[in-house]
Design a protein around this motif. Structure first.
Motif, short mmCIF file in Angstrom:
data_model
loop_
_atom_site.label_atom_id
_atom_site.label_comp_id
_atom_site.label_asym_id
_atom_site.label_seq_id
_atom_site.Cartn_x
_atom_site.Cartn_y
_atom_site.Cartn_z
N MET A 32 34.35 -1.89 13.59
CA MET A 32 33.84 -2.77 12.56
C MET A 32 32.81 -2.01 11.73
SD MET A 32 32.12 -6.45 13.04
CE MET A 32 30.56 -6.61 12.23
N VAL A 33 32.89 -2.16 10.43
CA VAL A 33 31.97 -1.52 9.51
C VAL A 33 30.90 -2.53 9.11
CG1 VAL A 33 31.78 -0.42 7.26
CG2 VAL A 33 33.80 -0.03 8.65
N SER A 34 29.64 -2.15 9.22
CA SER A 34 28.56 -3.09 8.91
C SER A 34 28.33 -3.25 7.40
CB SER A 34 27.27 -2.66 9.60
OG SER A 34 26.85 -1.42 9.08
N ASP A 35 28.68 -2.24 6.61
CA ASP A 35 28.51 -2.31 5.16
C ASP A 35 29.81 -1.87 4.48
OD1 ASP A 35 27.53 -2.48 2.61
OD2 ASP A 35 26.29 -0.68 2.75
N PRO A 36 30.72 -2.80 4.21
CA PRO A 36 32.02 -2.43 3.65
C PRO A 36 31.95 -1.80 2.25
CG PRO A 36 32.00 -4.74 4.34
CD PRO A 36 30.62 -4.21 4.50
N ILE A 37 31.01 -2.24 1.42
CA ILE A 37 30.91 -1.68 0.07
C ILE A 37 30.37 -0.25 0.13
CG2 ILE A 37 29.79 -1.92 -2.17
CD1 ILE A 37 29.81 -4.97 -1.63
N GLY A 38 29.39 -0.02 0.99
CA GLY A 38 28.87 1.34 1.19
C GLY A 38 29.95 2.25 1.76
N ASP A 39 30.78 1.69 2.64
CA ASP A 39 31.89 2.46 3.22
C ASP A 39 32.89 2.85 2.14
OD1 ASP A 39 33.49 3.49 5.47
OD2 ASP A 39 34.83 1.82 4.98
N ARG A 55 38.45 17.23 -2.10
CA ARG A 55 39.52 17.47 -3.08
C ARG A 55 40.82 16.74 -2.73
NH1 ARG A 55 35.79 19.00 -6.10
NH2 ARG A 55 35.36 21.17 -6.52
N PHE A 56 40.71 15.55 -2.14
CA PHE A 56 41.89 14.75 -1.85
C PHE A 56 42.37 14.08 -3.15
CE2 PHE A 56 40.36 13.81 2.74
CZ PHE A 56 40.80 15.06 3.13
N ASP A 57 43.66 13.84 -3.23
CA ASP A 57 44.21 13.12 -4.38
C ASP A 57 44.04 11.62 -4.22
OD1 ASP A 57 45.01 15.40 -5.75
OD2 ASP A 57 46.92 15.47 -4.69
N LYS A 58 44.05 11.16 -2.96
CA LYS A 58 43.91 9.73 -2.71
C LYS A 58 43.22 9.50 -1.37
CE LYS A 58 48.58 9.39 -0.88
NZ LYS A 58 48.99 10.77 -0.96
N VAL A 59 42.59 8.35 -1.23
CA VAL A 59 41.98 7.94 0.03
C VAL A 59 42.43 6.51 0.34
CG1 VAL A 59 39.97 9.44 -0.08
CG2 VAL A 59 39.86 7.21 -1.12
N ASP A 60 42.55 6.20 1.62
CA ASP A 60 42.93 4.87 2.06
C ASP A 60 41.71 4.16 2.63
OD1 ASP A 60 45.53 5.28 1.31
OD2 ASP A 60 46.25 5.76 3.32
N ILE A 61 41.53 2.92 2.21
CA ILE A 61 40.36 2.12 2.58
C ILE A 61 40.84 0.76 3.04
CG2 ILE A 61 38.22 1.12 1.70
CD1 ILE A 61 38.43 3.36 -0.52
N PRO A 62 40.31 0.22 4.14
CA PRO A 62 40.68 -1.15 4.53
C PRO A 62 40.36 -2.12 3.38
CG PRO A 62 39.43 -0.09 6.27
CD PRO A 62 39.38 0.83 5.09
N ALA A 63 41.30 -3.02 3.10
CA ALA A 63 41.21 -3.85 1.90
C ALA A 63 40.40 -5.13 2.10
CB ALA A 63 42.61 -4.21 1.42
N SER A 64 39.82 -5.60 1.01
CA SER A 64 39.23 -6.93 0.91
C SER A 64 39.21 -7.27 -0.58
CB SER A 64 37.83 -6.98 1.50
OG SER A 64 36.91 -6.30 0.69
N ARG A 65 38.98 -8.53 -0.90
CA ARG A 65 38.94 -8.92 -2.32
C ARG A 65 37.76 -8.28 -3.04
NH1 ARG A 65 39.48 -15.27 -2.53
NH2 ARG A 65 38.01 -14.98 -0.83
N MET A 66 36.61 -8.19 -2.38
CA MET A 66 35.44 -7.57 -3.00
C MET A 66 35.71 -6.09 -3.30
SD MET A 66 32.34 -7.68 -4.14
CE MET A 66 31.47 -9.10 -3.53
N LYS A 67 36.31 -5.38 -2.36
CA LYS A 67 36.62 -3.96 -2.58
C LYS A 67 37.64 -3.81 -3.70
CE LYS A 67 35.83 -2.60 2.20
NZ LYS A 67 36.50 -2.07 3.41
#
Length: 131
Positions: A1-8, A20-32
């Motif tokens: 569990m991440v305590s600060d999703p926006i900071g993450d 130098r990645f072309d893309k990154v994957d982030i767990p989704a939410s409506r705020m993100k």
């Protein structure tokens, strides 16, 4: 569990840019997703896409680079944190680098940039500053 999703979200984008990645994957939410929409509209990322999975979904963020593979996102600072929230009125919204950057606010009319909030005349929670 991440305590600060926006900071993450901001850290994953910055770290992916440094690596130098072309893309990154982030767990989704409506705020993100709203934050990624603003970052795309302001030109800090190329694009983002919501990918469904068995859990909450994934946001795939395509990182934008300029000349010489310099990242478009120079810096990001989380302002309102889980331990200390920061609220501002529409007349006290700070300017980031004298207008060269943006502040992102969560208002009663949705998530928007500082320019949009001043235009609409609404204040709210100051989430982060991007430059």
């Amino acid at each position: 569990m991440v305590s600060d999703p926006i900071g993450d979200l901001l850290n994953r984008i910055r770290n992916g840019q440094k690596a130098r990645f072309d893309k990154v994957d982030i767990p989704a939410s409506r705020m993100k997703a709203n934050l990624c929409r603003i970052l795309k509209d302001e030109g800090y990322i190329k694009n983002y896409k919501f990918i469904r999975d068995d859990k909450q979904g994934v946001l795939r963020v395509h990182i934008k680079y300029g000349e010489g593979r310099d990242g478009a996102l120079v810096g990001a600072k989380r302002i309102s944190k889980s331990g200390r929230r920061s609220y501002v009125g529409h007349d006290r919204i700070p300017r980031v680098l004298n207008g060269m950057g943006i502040s992102i606010l969560s208002t009663s009319k949705g998530v928007m940039t500082d320019r949009q909030a001043r235009k609409e005349g609404v204040g709210g929670e100051l989430l982060c500053a991007i430059w």
